[in-house]
Design a protein around this motif. Structure first.
Motif, PDB file in Angstrom:
ATOM      1  N   SER A  32       0.730  -1.072   0.023  1.00  0.00           N
ATOM      2  CA  SER A  32      -0.062  -0.002   0.007  1.00  0.00           C
ATOM      3  C   SER A  32       0.952   1.229   0.044  1.00  0.00           C
ATOM      4  O   SER A  32       1.976   1.172   0.624  1.00  0.00           O
ATOM      5  CB  SER A  32      -0.967  -0.117   1.266  1.00  0.00           C
ATOM      6  OG  SER A  32      -0.177  -0.235   2.439  1.00  0.00           O
ATOM      7  N   CYS A  33       0.288   2.163  -0.579  1.00  0.00           N
ATOM      8  CA  CYS A  33       0.958   3.448  -0.826  1.00  0.00           C
ATOM      9  C   CYS A  33       1.232   4.296   0.479  1.00  0.00           C
ATOM     10  O   CYS A  33       0.511   4.364   1.344  1.00  0.00           O
ATOM     11  CB  CYS A  33       0.483   4.351  -1.820  1.00  0.00           C
ATOM     12  SG  CYS A  33       1.195   5.795  -2.185  1.00  0.00           S
ATOM     13  N   LEU A  34       2.548   4.958   0.713  1.00  0.00           N
ATOM     14  CA  LEU A  34       2.648   5.846   1.911  1.00  0.00           C
ATOM     15  C   LEU A  34       2.583   7.013   1.660  1.00  0.00           C
ATOM     16  O   LEU A  34       2.808   7.945   2.402  1.00  0.00           O
ATOM     17  CB  LEU A  34       4.236   5.286   2.404  1.00  0.00           C
ATOM     18  CG  LEU A  34       4.127   3.982   3.016  1.00  0.00           C
ATOM     19  CD1 LEU A  34       5.857   3.634   3.240  1.00  0.00           C
ATOM     20  CD2 LEU A  34       3.627   4.024   4.405  1.00  0.00           C
ATOM     21  N   SER A  76      -0.469  11.655   3.092  1.00  0.00           N
ATOM     22  CA  SER A  76      -0.835  10.137   2.861  1.00  0.00           C
ATOM     23  C   SER A  76      -1.871  10.057   1.806  1.00  0.00           C
ATOM     24  O   SER A  76      -2.418  10.754   1.061  1.00  0.00           O
ATOM     25  CB  SER A  76      -1.551   9.625   4.248  1.00  0.00           C
ATOM     26  OG  SER A  76      -2.563  10.540   4.602  1.00  0.00           O
ATOM     27  N   CYS A  77      -1.793   8.726   1.178  1.00  0.00           N
ATOM     28  CA  CYS A  77      -2.378   8.469  -0.069  1.00  0.00           C
ATOM     29  C   CYS A  77      -3.786   7.952   0.371  1.00  0.00           C
ATOM     30  O   CYS A  77      -3.920   7.066   1.331  1.00  0.00           O
ATOM     31  CB  CYS A  77      -1.618   7.202  -0.722  1.00  0.00           C
ATOM     32  SG  CYS A  77      -2.328   6.785  -2.230  1.00  0.00           S
ATOM     33  N   ARG A  78      -4.696   8.503  -0.277  1.00  0.00           N
ATOM     34  CA  ARG A  78      -6.084   7.936   0.068  1.00  0.00           C
ATOM     35  C   ARG A  78      -6.814   7.797  -1.337  1.00  0.00           C
ATOM     36  O   ARG A  78      -7.991   7.956  -1.312  1.00  0.00           O
ATOM     37  CB  ARG A  78      -6.978   9.257   0.649  1.00  0.00           C
ATOM     38  CG  ARG A  78      -5.931   9.710   1.917  1.00  0.00           C
ATOM     39  CD  ARG A  78      -6.896  10.645   2.799  1.00  0.00           C
ATOM     40  NE  ARG A  78      -7.313  10.081   4.115  1.00  0.00           N
ATOM     41  CZ  ARG A  78      -8.582  10.424   4.599  1.00  0.00           C
ATOM     42  NH1 ARG A  78      -9.391  11.279   4.147  1.00  0.00           N
ATOM     43  NH2 ARG A  78      -9.128   9.687   5.715  1.00  0.00           N
ATOM     44  N   VAL A  95      -6.032   5.358  -7.708  1.00  0.00           N
ATOM     45  CA  VAL A  95      -5.315   6.532  -8.148  1.00  0.00           C
ATOM     46  C   VAL A  95      -4.849   7.298  -7.140  1.00  0.00           C
ATOM     47  O   VAL A  95      -5.518   7.914  -6.289  1.00  0.00           O
ATOM     48  CB  VAL A  95      -6.453   7.406  -8.934  1.00  0.00           C
ATOM     49  CG1 VAL A  95      -5.805   8.511  -9.656  1.00  0.00           C
ATOM     50  CG2 VAL A  95      -7.048   6.476 -10.064  1.00  0.00           C
ATOM     51  N   HIS A  96      -3.584   7.615  -7.225  1.00  0.00           N
ATOM     52  CA  HIS A  96      -2.729   8.300  -6.350  1.00  0.00           C
ATOM     53  C   HIS A  96      -3.480   9.529  -6.017  1.00  0.00           C
ATOM     54  O   HIS A  96      -3.394  10.280  -7.279  1.00  0.00           O
ATOM     55  CB  HIS A  96      -1.304   8.461  -6.512  1.00  0.00           C
ATOM     56  CG  HIS A  96      -0.832   6.990  -6.355  1.00  0.00           C
ATOM     57  ND1 HIS A  96      -0.378   6.560  -5.254  1.00  0.00           N
ATOM     58  CD2 HIS A  96      -0.464   5.775  -7.387  1.00  0.00           C
ATOM     59  CE1 HIS A  96       0.264   5.174  -5.450  1.00  0.00           C
ATOM     60  NE2 HIS A  96       0.268   4.945  -6.844  1.00  0.00           N
ATOM     61  N   ASP A  97      -3.740  10.107  -4.817  1.00  0.00           N
ATOM     62  CA  ASP A  97      -4.206  11.524  -4.765  1.00  0.00           C
ATOM     63  C   ASP A  97      -3.062  12.644  -4.355  1.00  0.00           C
ATOM     64  O   ASP A  97      -3.365  13.313  -3.442  1.00  0.00           O
ATOM     65  CB  ASP A  97      -5.393  11.659  -3.970  1.00  0.00           C
ATOM     66  CG  ASP A  97      -5.009  11.061  -2.532  1.00  0.00           C
ATOM     67  OD1 ASP A  97      -3.999  10.477  -2.431  1.00  0.00           O
ATOM     68  OD2 ASP A  97      -5.742  11.133  -1.730  1.00  0.00           O
ATOM     69  N   HIS A  98      -1.791  12.383  -4.729  1.00  0.00           N
ATOM     70  CA  HIS A  98      -0.931  13.157  -4.454  1.00  0.00           C
ATOM     71  C   HIS A  98       0.137  13.016  -5.085  1.00  0.00           C
ATOM     72  O   HIS A  98       0.504  12.263  -6.120  1.00  0.00           O
ATOM     73  CB  HIS A  98      -0.181  12.408  -2.755  1.00  0.00           C
ATOM     74  CG  HIS A  98       0.190  11.132  -2.814  1.00  0.00           C
ATOM     75  ND1 HIS A  98       1.452  10.824  -3.489  1.00  0.00           N
ATOM     76  CD2 HIS A  98      -0.671  10.034  -2.855  1.00  0.00           C
ATOM     77  CE1 HIS A  98       1.352   9.399  -3.563  1.00  0.00           C
ATOM     78  NE2 HIS A  98       0.251   8.773  -3.266  1.00  0.00           N
ATOM     79  N   PRO A  99       1.002  14.084  -5.063  1.00  0.00           N
ATOM     80  CA  PRO A  99       2.105  14.129  -6.047  1.00  0.00           C
ATOM     81  C   PRO A  99       3.226  12.863  -5.855  1.00  0.00           C
ATOM     82  O   PRO A  99       3.322  12.333  -4.727  1.00  0.00           O
ATOM     83  CB  PRO A  99       3.281  15.406  -5.735  1.00  0.00           C
ATOM     84  CG  PRO A  99       2.506  15.752  -4.548  1.00  0.00           C
ATOM     85  CD  PRO A  99       1.377  14.855  -3.955  1.00  0.00           C
ATOM     86  N   PRO A 101      -5.131   3.577   0.871  1.00  0.00           N
ATOM     87  CA  PRO A 101      -4.111   4.050   0.304  1.00  0.00           C
ATOM     88  C   PRO A 101      -4.067   3.172  -1.157  1.00  0.00           C
ATOM     89  O   PRO A 101      -4.896   1.958  -1.422  1.00  0.00           O
ATOM     90  CB  PRO A 101      -2.755   3.662   1.009  1.00  0.00           C
ATOM     91  CG  PRO A 101      -3.270   3.645   2.371  1.00  0.00           C
ATOM     92  CD  PRO A 101      -4.921   3.498   2.288  1.00  0.00           C
ATOM     93  N   VAL A 102      -3.665   3.716  -2.182  1.00  0.00           N
ATOM     94  CA  VAL A 102      -3.701   2.806  -3.528  1.00  0.00           C
ATOM     95  C   VAL A 102      -2.669   1.552  -2.919  1.00  0.00           C
ATOM     96  O   VAL A 102      -1.756   1.615  -2.370  1.00  0.00           O
ATOM     97  CB  VAL A 102      -2.705   3.684  -4.548  1.00  0.00           C
ATOM     98  CG1 VAL A 102      -2.350   2.863  -5.641  1.00  0.00           C
ATOM     99  CG2 VAL A 102      -3.642   4.885  -5.123  1.00  0.00           C
ATOM    100  N   THR A 103      -3.359   0.412  -3.541  1.00  0.00           N
ATOM    101  CA  THR A 103      -2.598  -0.691  -3.377  1.00  0.00           C
ATOM    102  C   THR A 103      -2.027  -1.321  -4.603  1.00  0.00           C
ATOM    103  O   THR A 103      -2.640  -1.319  -5.772  1.00  0.00           O
ATOM    104  CB  THR A 103      -3.741  -1.788  -2.607  1.00  0.00           C
ATOM    105  OG1 THR A 103      -4.875  -1.747  -3.491  1.00  0.00           O
ATOM    106  CG2 THR A 103      -3.801  -1.381  -1.226  1.00  0.00           C
TER     107      THR A 103
HETATM  108 ZN   LIG Z   1      -0.530   7.015  -3.213  1.00  0.00          ZN
END
Ligand SMILES: [Zn+2]
Ligand SMILES: [Zn+2]
Length: 468
Positions: A74-76, A125-127, A152-156, A133-135
């Motif tokens: 999962s994305c941090l 954080s990724c939501r 879909v990553h909601d962060h840079p 988080p993106v997985t």
């Molecule tokens: Zn992410």
DNA sequence: CGGTGCGGGGGTC
DNA sequence: GACCCCCGCACCG
């Protein structure tokens, strides 16, 4: 109309899902995508080194899904400055969160490496998957490695892993790129093994659509609904999802119309590395616009072309035969900091125990809400209706910001950088075994000599960063 | 020291 | 039951 195109590489024309009991044999492999975003599936050859390492440009951490055969990560998110200060390059700071929990905790709360900024580092954080988080999911078969991503990553984008490693290299910590056995432990399936998960307790295989969280509003629907004419959420890929960051029109990858990839209409991650677009909140189809900088600086136009980004194939799949180690050094000092500034973020040598809460002023200023949980974790809630004003957008003039990419790959040296990088030299660009389409090219870089001359201790003591 | 994978287990729905 | 997360451990470089 739903456009869900299966990549022809899958010999079985039918859908495959990472959770399927049997996964089709493949005859054609995808090139490695280390910045995959959105709902996508790729098949890599079994000897694809990055795939064997389960690497990603995104900072992904292992998540226990109690399934030996499917590795879930999962994305941090991304490590950013609490004040979203503007860098000399025009972008915002985007550091890579440490994967290790302990190291990541140490990163948070540290002063922003920007000498002009009194902000502190915090995790954005990724939501991107309906609030979760993106997985990423990895599954090995005899001759292929299957990859599937959700959300879909909601962060840079964070800085690339190679950037961090290059920085460590400069500090003297050797960086090797050999695959490690421990990383390859993911059980390979003899053939069509039933995915029963591990025998313990009652845990079963991971079923991907989450049905748990209340605020996620993920409705029960199956992945296979994609083939039906029902609007799908770009974030969770679910029908009927009501997660806030959802665009409902179907988008397809412009660069990869043939891939099995839902392309987000408003993905930040698809904007340039140094810039990103604020989330559209409950609304849709964010259009890049210029926003005022939170710290009152004029936001300059900035068109950073130093990166090949999402899902952009540089070369074809035929070149991942030999696992060549790549010796490229992406810019070790992203965004114009001298590397030593950021070394501190990697090292605990000068670690300050900045365990205070983020100071309220930045909370208000950023329209972020922070709260702490046991263990000095800083968690952040983004208010969707405020997000439009939260972040700088430097990319407003770039017509390619929504899914097309330039690859000029030239080295930029910003003479107005905070630190003198006039001695910068272009760094070599390497090749990867399974070619990564999104390798970062140096923008601001310095020779080792110039970096060595910096005092890593001095900077840490700069009083202007101690205002909290 | 940190990246990575594995696994136990608690909490929530 | 499903699935989120946290945590610790082991291995590695
Ligand atoms: Zn992410
Ligand atoms: Zn800052």
């Amino acid at each position: 109309m739903i456009s869900f195109d299966m990549k022809p590489s899958v010999s079985n024309p039918g859908d495959w899902d990472i959770n399927d009991a049997s996964i089709p044999h493949v005859t054609h492999y995808d090139t490695f995508q280390d910045w995959s975003d959105g709902h996508c599936r790729y098949v890599y050859p079994a000897d694809c080194e990055p795939a064997k390492r389960h690497t990603s440009g995104w900072a992904m951490r292992n998540t226990n899904n109690h399934n030996v055969h499917i590795l879930k990560k999962s994305c941090l998110g991304v490590l950013v400055c609490s004040l979203r200060c503007q860098l000399s390059s025009g972008g915002i700071l985007r550091l890579r969160p440490a994967i290790c929990d302990k190291a990541r905790k140490k990163q948070q709360g540290k002063p922003c490496p920007n000498p002009r900024c009194s902000g502190r580092l915090e995790i954005l954080s990724c939501r991107g998957h309906c609030g979760y988080p993106v997985t990423h999911f990895w599954r090995h078969t005899e001759n292929a490695i299957f990859f599937q991503a959700k959300g879909v990553h909601d962060h840079p984008k964070p800085e690339a892993k190679a950037t961090v490693e290059a920085r460590r290299n400069i500090t003297g910590v050797p960086v090797t790129r050999k695959p490690r056995k421990s990383q390859l432990r993911l059980a390979t399936e003899p053939r069509a093994v039933k995915l029963v998960g591990r025998p313990r307790k009652k845990r079963r295989k991971e079923s991907i659509p989450s049905t748990k969280n209340p605020e996620r509003l993920l409705l029960h629907s199956h992945f296979s609904a994609a083939s039906q004419s029902i609007p799908l959420c770009h974030s969770c890929n679910e029908t009927g999802c009501m997660c806030p960051s959802t665009s409902w029109s179907m988008g397809k990858s412009l660069s990869h119309p043939e891939s099995s990839h839902w392309y987000p209409n408003h993905s930040f991650a698809h904007s340039d590395v140094n810039t990103w677009s604020p989330v559209a909140g409950p609304m849709v189809n964010y259009e890049p616009t210029q926003y005022p900088s939170p710290i009152g600086l004029t936001v300059s136009s900035f068109n950073n072309n130093n990166t090949l980004t999402n899902n952009h194939n540089l070369s074809n799949a035929s070149s991942h035969h030999t696992p060549t180690t790549y010796v490229a050094y992406p810019h070790p000092s992203p965004e114009g900091f001298k590397p030593s500034d950021i070394f501190h973020l990697d090292s605990s040598i000068h670690c300050q125990s900045n365990t205070q809460e983020t100071h309220p002023s930045s909370i208000t200023q950023d329209n972020h809400q922070y709260f702490s949980q046991p263990g000095n974790h800083h968690f952040e809630h983004l208010h969707p209706h405020h997000l439009q004003s939260n972040f700088e957008v430097m990319h407003h003039h770039d017509p390619l910001a929504q899914g097309q990419w330039q690859n000029q790959n030239h080295v930029q040296v910003n003479s107005s950088a905070i630190w003198n990088f006039n001695e910068s030299i272009p760094l070599p660009v390497g090749t990867m075994a399974c070619p990564s389409p999104s390798f970062e090219f140096p923008e601001l870089s310095a020779t080792e000599g110039s970096q060595v001359s910096y005092s890593t201790v001095d900077y840490w003591a700069v009083p202007q960063n101690q205002q909290f």
